[in-house]
Design a protein around this motif. Structure first.
Motif, short mmCIF file in Angstrom:
data_model
loop_
_atom_site.label_atom_id
_atom_site.label_comp_id
_atom_site.label_asym_id
_atom_site.label_seq_id
_atom_site.Cartn_x
_atom_site.Cartn_y
_atom_site.Cartn_z
N LYS A 39 0.83 -1.20 0.00
CA LYS A 39 0.00 0.00 0.00
C LYS A 39 0.87 1.25 0.00
CE LYS A 39 -4.26 1.00 0.08
NZ LYS A 39 -4.98 0.97 -1.19
N ALA A 40 1.95 1.23 0.76
CA ALA A 40 2.87 2.37 0.77
C ALA A 40 3.52 2.55 -0.59
CB ALA A 40 3.94 2.17 1.85
N ALA A 41 3.81 1.45 -1.27
CA ALA A 41 4.43 1.54 -2.60
C ALA A 41 3.46 2.14 -3.61
CB ALA A 41 4.89 0.16 -3.05
N GLU A 42 2.17 1.98 -3.39
CA GLU A 42 1.18 2.59 -4.29
C GLU A 42 1.10 4.10 -4.05
OE1 GLU A 42 -2.47 0.58 -3.49
OE2 GLU A 42 -1.80 -1.30 -4.39
N ILE A 43 1.30 4.52 -2.82
CA ILE A 43 1.13 5.93 -2.46
C ILE A 43 2.41 6.74 -2.71
CG2 ILE A 43 0.70 7.49 -0.51
CD1 ILE A 43 -1.09 5.26 0.64
N LEU A 44 3.57 6.14 -2.47
CA LEU A 44 4.84 6.89 -2.52
C LEU A 44 5.12 7.60 -3.84
CD1 LEU A 44 7.21 4.60 -0.45
CD2 LEU A 44 6.28 6.82 0.19
N PRO A 45 4.92 6.97 -5.02
CA PRO A 45 5.22 7.70 -6.27
C PRO A 45 4.35 8.94 -6.47
CG PRO A 45 5.09 5.36 -6.69
CD PRO A 45 4.62 5.57 -5.29
N LEU A 46 3.21 9.01 -5.81
CA LEU A 46 2.34 10.18 -5.95
C LEU A 46 2.84 11.37 -5.15
CD1 LEU A 46 -1.08 8.31 -5.60
CD2 LEU A 46 0.12 8.95 -7.71
N MET A 47 3.87 11.17 -4.34
CA MET A 47 4.38 12.24 -3.48
C MET A 47 5.49 13.06 -4.13
SD MET A 47 4.47 10.11 0.06
CE MET A 47 4.76 11.49 1.14
N SER A 50 10.46 13.11 -3.66
CA SER A 50 10.79 12.47 -2.38
C SER A 50 10.11 11.11 -2.26
CB SER A 50 10.38 13.38 -1.22
OG SER A 50 8.97 13.50 -1.16
N GLY A 51 8.96 10.96 -2.89
CA GLY A 51 8.27 9.67 -2.88
C GLY A 51 9.03 8.61 -3.66
N ILE A 52 9.64 9.02 -4.77
CA ILE A 52 10.43 8.08 -5.58
C ILE A 52 11.66 7.61 -4.79
CG2 ILE A 52 11.79 7.81 -7.68
CD1 ILE A 52 8.80 7.86 -8.17
N ILE A 53 12.28 8.53 -4.07
CA ILE A 53 13.43 8.15 -3.25
C ILE A 53 13.02 7.16 -2.18
CG2 ILE A 53 15.10 9.03 -1.57
CD1 ILE A 53 15.20 11.61 -3.25
N ARG A 54 11.88 7.40 -1.56
CA ARG A 54 11.39 6.46 -0.53
C ARG A 54 11.02 5.11 -1.13
NH1 ARG A 54 7.68 11.08 2.11
NH2 ARG A 54 9.35 12.19 3.18
N LEU A 55 10.47 5.13 -2.35
CA LEU A 55 10.15 3.87 -3.03
C LEU A 55 11.42 3.07 -3.32
CD1 LEU A 55 7.91 2.11 -4.28
CD2 LEU A 55 8.35 3.30 -6.43
#
Length: 128
Positions: A39-47, A50-55
């Protein structure tokens, strides 16, 4: 005539070679954490960036397979999705196996090192 007491022999307890049911808790915990990580992987690219780095930090092996193995797009996508679901259970299984022979701390260090090595590879390979 006094009798001397013979020193007691110390008997070593044998370490059981089989895994007991409570030794499987890392795998069970990893399986339980997988849906939350997906679920986090679905949300992170939308951020944004910084979301891509977290992914990249959350799923380095999936991104490594998808982007850097030279697989056709469909096969790379399938392998990446499979690794997203299997990454944490595989870490749990690896933790169990290493802990069976070594200490838990050694097993945890090995799993974290493997994860960080994959994350470094995801960051360094595009620059080559």
């Amino acid at each position: 005539m006094a009798t001397q007491a013979l020193p007691r022999r110390r008997t070593k307890r044998r370490k059981q070679t089989g895994l007991r049911w409570h030794a499987w808790w890392p795998l069970l915990l990893a399986i339980a954490a997988t849906p939350f990580a997906i679920k986090a992987a679905e949300i992170l690219p939308l951020m944004g960036p910084s979301g891509i780095i977290r992914l990249r930090l959350l799923y380095p092996t999936a991104l490594l397979v998808q982007q850097h193995l030279g697989l056709p797009e469909a096969a790379g996508e399938t392998a990446s999705q499979t690794l997203m679901y299997l990454q944490f259970p595989l870490y749990g299984l690896l933790l169990i196996l290493i802990h069976h022979w070594k200490s838990f701390r050694t097993a945890l260090i090995a799993v974290v090192a493997l994860h960080l090595l994959a994350a470094m590879a995801v960051w360094l390979l595009p620059s080559l």
